[in-house]
Design an enzyme around this catalytic site. Structure first.
Site, PDB file in Angstrom:
ATOM      1  N   ASP A  85      -9.472  -1.706   6.413  1.00  0.00           N
ATOM      2  CA  ASP A  85     -10.152  -1.504   4.987  1.00  0.00           C
ATOM      3  C   ASP A  85     -11.735  -1.224   5.229  1.00  0.00           C
ATOM      4  O   ASP A  85     -12.389  -1.712   4.153  1.00  0.00           O
ATOM      5  CB  ASP A  85      -9.936  -2.205   3.776  1.00  0.00           C
ATOM      6  CG  ASP A  85      -9.984  -1.547   2.364  1.00  0.00           C
ATOM      7  OD1 ASP A  85      -9.920  -0.696   2.311  1.00  0.00           O
ATOM      8  OD2 ASP A  85     -10.158  -2.544   1.404  1.00  0.00           O
ATOM      9  N   HIS A  90      -2.248   3.427  -2.221  1.00  0.00           N
ATOM     10  CA  HIS A  90      -3.461   2.598  -2.179  1.00  0.00           C
ATOM     11  C   HIS A  90      -3.675   2.007  -3.556  1.00  0.00           C
ATOM     12  O   HIS A  90      -3.330   2.962  -4.742  1.00  0.00           O
ATOM     13  CB  HIS A  90      -4.601   3.537  -1.502  1.00  0.00           C
ATOM     14  CG  HIS A  90      -5.734   2.631  -1.583  1.00  0.00           C
ATOM     15  ND1 HIS A  90      -6.617   2.268  -2.498  1.00  0.00           N
ATOM     16  CD2 HIS A  90      -6.382   2.246  -0.496  1.00  0.00           C
ATOM     17  CE1 HIS A  90      -7.628   1.499  -1.919  1.00  0.00           C
ATOM     18  NE2 HIS A  90      -7.372   1.559  -0.513  1.00  0.00           N
TER      19      HIS A  90
END
Ligand code: MN
Length: 402
Positions: A363, A242
């Site tokens: 997200d 990430h």
């Protein structure tokens, strides 16, 4: 495709089978597309000839979102301390936004009764699930929000990683059809990280790992982190790489114009990190390691031709890679659509990376869910591609029970 009678006033008679609003809207956009593009559009073709359709026309699409954030009160409190201490780290901006003294005034929620960013992150129950239901999201693959435990001192990071993973596994046990989870770990203490990674997979039954790029400005190709990569490979669990803001060494040009985060800095940092894993030869040391990149691969798919042409194995003294970058992408990587809802970028990534290596993501709660849902339901994809990207690849890559 179900046949729908047209009435003389132009309204459609709905099929007698139960359909939800999203499918109706999808069908309407297909009709609009048909009117615009004439007889060659998907609507006008017999079922067997439809390679690609502008919208979902059949049954409801299952959706597994793969880069979804949560936190727990103890981590939020520790983050608040980090934010209060201040410093030069670029991620302090996002920490202040999420965990700062007045998190309730985040711009999108000011003067409304809507849940705040922090309350959304903290919910592993009703608030989160009701938003999933409202948008038709079947499952979230959860991970501790950026920057994980990676800005804490080592001992605190180890303890909070353990606690976060425990809470995550509790949430998964409470809602086994709604949540899967990626474990965090503390790269600051690689030995403890490996133990926690083993516990997370073998005991807690989590689905993989997520690391927020560099830790204390060091990237995972550094030999101190090899035990972590070895553990992920040995456990057969994917490592979601990430993004976070660029490390101190390349931070300066990102400080102006808010360029540090999702606007550009995240993609630069994540793609740089992934390229370091390739060109250092680390992926030859751990050939079965599976890395997941968000944001449509952080632009790496677009650069593959050039990377292959200038970074072929052995072509420059500094290179340690045994494969071409595109070969690592094919062997070691999967990507997600987090934060990118561009059908052209998706088509390009399908061509370069493969539809079997792309997973849908929202997200949440940093990005709104509704546009991401609309994107995967309406992007011009074949039925097979849509199913692969919406849920099948996630189930296979993260070993989620069907
Ligand atoms: Mn994210």
């Amino acid at each position: 495709m179900p046949k729908r009678k047209r009435q003389t006033d132009g309204k459609r008679t709905e099929p007698t089978t139960r359909i939800d609003r999203r499918v109706v809207l999808g069908g309407m956009s297909a009709i609009v597309a048909s009117a615009l593009s004439g007889p060659t559009s998907a609507m006008a073709l017999p079922e067997k000839d439809q390679q690609s359709r502008p919208a979902l026309a059949g049954a409801r699409l299952r959706k597994v979102a793969t880069e979804e954030a949560f936190t727990i009160p103890e981590v939020a409190e520790a983050m608040r301390d980090v934010a209060r201490r201040g410093g030069t780290n670029l991620d302090l901006k996002v920490l202040n936004l999420i965990y700062g003294a007045t998190p309730d005034t985040s711009t999108s929620n000011r003067n409304t009764a809507a849940p705040t960013l922090l309350s959304r992150l903290l919910s592993l129950d009703a608030t989160r699930i009701s938003e999933m239901d409202a948008n038709g999201v079947d499952m979230q693959v959860l991970a501790l929000a950026i920057p994980g435990v990676q800005m804490f001192e080592a001992d605190k990071a180890v303890a909070l990683a353990r606690l976060s993973n425990d809470r995550l596994s509790e949430a998964m046990r409470s809602h086994p059809t709604r949540f899967a989870g990626l474990a965090c770990f503390a790269p600051q203490d690689p030995r403890a990280a490996v133990l926690e990674m083993e516990r997370a997979i073998n005991r807690l039954k989590l689905n993989g790992f997520l690391v927020n790029s560099h830790t204390q400005n060091v990237y995972l190709d550094d030999s101190r982190y090899w035990p972590v990569l070895e553990a992920a490979e040995g456990l057969g669990a994917p490592l979601y790489l990430h993004p976070r803001a660029p490390s101190d060494g390349m931070a300066a040009p990102f400080r102006d114009y808010n360029m540090d985060g999702s606007i550009w800095g995240y993609a630069v940092d994540a793609s740089t990190h992934a390229l370091r894993l390739m060109l250092s030869g680390v992926l030859d040391r751990f050939p079965r390691l599976r890395i997941v990149l968000g944001q449509m691969g952080a632009a790496l798919p677009f650069w593959l031709w050039r990377l292959d042409s200038v970074a072929a194995p052995g072509s420059r003294a500094a290179l340690r890679n045994k494969l071409k970058p595109s070969e690592y992408i094919q062997r070691n990587f999967a990507i997600t659509t987090s934060g990118v809802q561009d059908p052209q970028a998706l088509r390009f990534c399908i061509d370069k990376v493969g539809a079997d290596r792309i997973m849908w993501a929202v997200d949440y709660p940093f990005q709104p869910t509704a546009p991401a849902v609309k994107f995967i339901e309406s992007a011009p994809l074949s039925d097979q591609e849509r199913a692969q990207i919406a849920f099948q690849n996630a189930q296979q890559i993260f070993r989620i029970a069907k």
